[in-house]
Enzyme design. Structure first.
Site, PDB file in Angstrom:
ATOM      1  N   ASP A 189      -4.442   1.203  -6.051  1.00 33.56           N
ATOM      2  CA  ASP A 189      -3.028   1.219  -5.683  1.00 33.56           C
ATOM      3  C   ASP A 189      -2.341  -0.087  -6.061  1.00 33.56           C
ATOM      4  O   ASP A 189      -1.181  -0.107  -6.471  1.00 33.56           O
ATOM      5  CB  ASP A 189      -2.845   1.546  -4.202  1.00 33.56           C
TER       6      ASP A 189
ATOM      7  N   CYS B 110       0.799  -1.227   0.000  1.00 34.48           N
ATOM      8  CA  CYS B 110       0.000   0.000   0.000  1.00 34.48           C
ATOM      9  C   CYS B 110       0.833   1.280   0.000  1.00 34.48           C
ATOM     10  O   CYS B 110       0.695   2.125  -0.883  1.00 34.48           O
ATOM     11  CB  CYS B 110      -0.943   0.010   1.198  1.00 34.48           C
TER      12      CYS B 110
END
Length: 496
Positions: free
Chosen positions: A309, A53
């Protein structure tokens, strides 16, 4: 003054590309995103350049490969002076509004040692105006305050995500109208309803990121029996890295409150169905955002971008999360709806670092020299372009406390990383440590069959390895790559 559109960037966490364009799309039923794709430029071969992330969001916003920004793990600080999209948009006259999170660990050189921002990697990218603070692991979030105000008993940490029941697809302990996804959308719409154009906003949804728990009715929206089976290898050979990752990230780590269990095929399908339900919930609320853009009169003046992402293995190859080298971890959607351009589907390969320079191009600003990405404007307009190869990276080591995978493979932190090179026909995985390369022929078995050890693969491996090396040499950190200090002063290529 030149025309400046509004810009809305929506980033969905852990959202696979095939939710919109593949086998999962057939059962996910994401009708609002499908409708948006019909009026957008849909980039079908779009890849994030790094996982997990924090690093992926750093690359998205700084337009740099991980090898250059070096914020390669959740918790690895980003240098404070690194140029990024928020700062560039601010210089262009926008107030960069953030609804959600960026997962950027702060540079400890510019903050006091006791600054609370140095106690979590879930912090803010410099340059953004944080409108709504939302986090996954931290208790310091506006959503948790909202739940308390609504009368919920809110436990600390990840206990909030334990399902309300004994079944893996039991509902969350909060109602759909109070979920993190609903709350963030409500706050976005309430704030933006009075926003003055032109504006730039980034809206980041945590879901469908695990823990896999969804509020009713999304927890049972998808029938587990209808979910396509996981992808598996055709042979019994398991790469040592894959074997170690399976042990480190089993299915039970994707859900809270159930302890360790050996997942059956039925349980795997149930978890996959909950993931699809969470994706459907995000889709519903993105539909609300699109409806607001239209009803408020902003639709025809807003560049709307939807991406993720990174992806999620979701049981494919016996893996969960985003720590592997397979496409499911890196292949993500990219939709760009530009009001003055016609919709189209683009097959050329693109990368997450291309989003920031494209947005700057669309508002009439040049990208900083430090950006590694390239504007996709030519592709948006129907021209030729794209990349001959894409490259992604992942660091699975830990310099403070060695990771489980790192320990299992006997690697140092410096050795515990890999790079993936993709061509239109092949995939090469190269490890820093002494692990065998992986090669896939996407026209002959794809990820079901590693051909790296075939006697006739040596020339192919050499060619792909050479391309990976050349890519690294031609994409260095480039803040001053076009600048020289001369006896005539500081000069820059192009005269800028």
């Amino acid at each position: 003054m030149a025309y400046r559109p509004n810009v809305l960037l929506i980033v969905i966490d852990q959202f696979r590309a095939d939710l919109l364009d593949g086998a999962l799309a057939k059962v996910a039923g994401l009708k609002h995103l499908a409708a948006l794709a019909e009026v957008s430029c849909q980039f079908r071969q779009h890849y994030t350049v790094v996982t997990p992330c924090g690093p992926s969001r750093v690359s998205l916003f700084t337009s740099q490969y991980a090898r250059n920004h070096r914020a390669v793990r959740n918790g690895t600080p980003l240098r404070n002076d690194t140029p990024n999209l928020a700062r560039a948009m601010r210089a262009a006259g926008y107030d960069p509004l953030l609804f959600g999170y960026t997962d950027v660990a702060q540079d400890p050189r510019v903050l006091p040692a006791d600054d609370p921002r140095l106690q979590s990697y879930e912090e803010l990218l410099p340059g953004f105006t944080e409108v709504v603070r939302q986090r996954l692991e931290s208790d310091d979030t506006a959503w948790r305050d909202h739940l308390r105000a609504r009368g919920y008993a809110v436990p600390e940490g990840m206990a909030l995500y334990v399902p309300d029941g004994d079944a893996l697809n039991a509902p969350a302990r909060y109602c759909a109208e109070d979920s993190d996804t609903a709350f963030l959308t409500d706050r976005f719409l309430a704030y933006m309803d009075g926003a003055r154009a032109p504006w730039f906003a980034t809206l980041t949804y945590i879901r469908p990121h695990p823990p896999l728990v969804a509020p009713a009715p999304y927890n049972r929206l998808v029938d587990p029996a209808s979910v396509p089976p996981t992808q598996q290898s055709d042979d019994n050979r398991v790469h040592p890295f894959v074997a170690a990752l399976r042990e480190a990230s089993p299915a039970h780590r994707a859900v809270e409150g159930f302890g360790a269990f050996d997942a059956t095929p039925e349980q795997i399908n149930t978890l996959r169905a909950v993931y699809l339900g969470l994706a459907a919930e995000v889709d519903h609320h993105i539909g609300r955002v699109v409806d607001w853009l239209k009803s408020s009169g902003h639709w025809d003046d807003t560049v709307l971008v939807v991406t993720a992402d990174h992806g999620e293995l979701l049981g494919d190859h016996g893996l969960w999360g985003k720590g592997s080298f397979h496409d499911a971890a890196f292949h993500v959607p990219l939709l760009m709806r530009v009001p003055w351009l016609s919709p189209r589907r683009v097959e050329a390969m693109t990368e997450s670092i291309d989003v920031a320079p494209t947005l700057l191009d669309l508002v009439g600003r040049a990208a900083p020299d430090a950006f590694n990405g390239q504007s996709l404007s030519t592709l948006l307009e129907g021209g030729e372009g794209g990349r001959a190869v894409t490259v992604s990276e992942h660091d699975f080591g830990n310099p403070i406390a060695p990771s489980r995978v790192q320990q299992a493979l006997g690697l140092t932190a410096e050795q515990a990383n890999f790079a993936v090179l993709r061509t239109p026909t092949h995939r090469l995985v190269h490890f820093a440590g002494p692990l065998a390369q992986v090669v896939y022929d996407m026209n002959d078995g794809g990820e079901r069959r590693d051909i790296a050890q075939r006697p006739d693969s040596a020339a192919l491996r050499l060619d792909l390895t050479s391309q990976l090396l050349s890519h690294g040499m031609t994409h260095p950190e480039s803040t001053f790559a076009s600048t020289l200090v001369t006896n005539a002063g500081v000069q820059r290529a192009g005269g800028g």
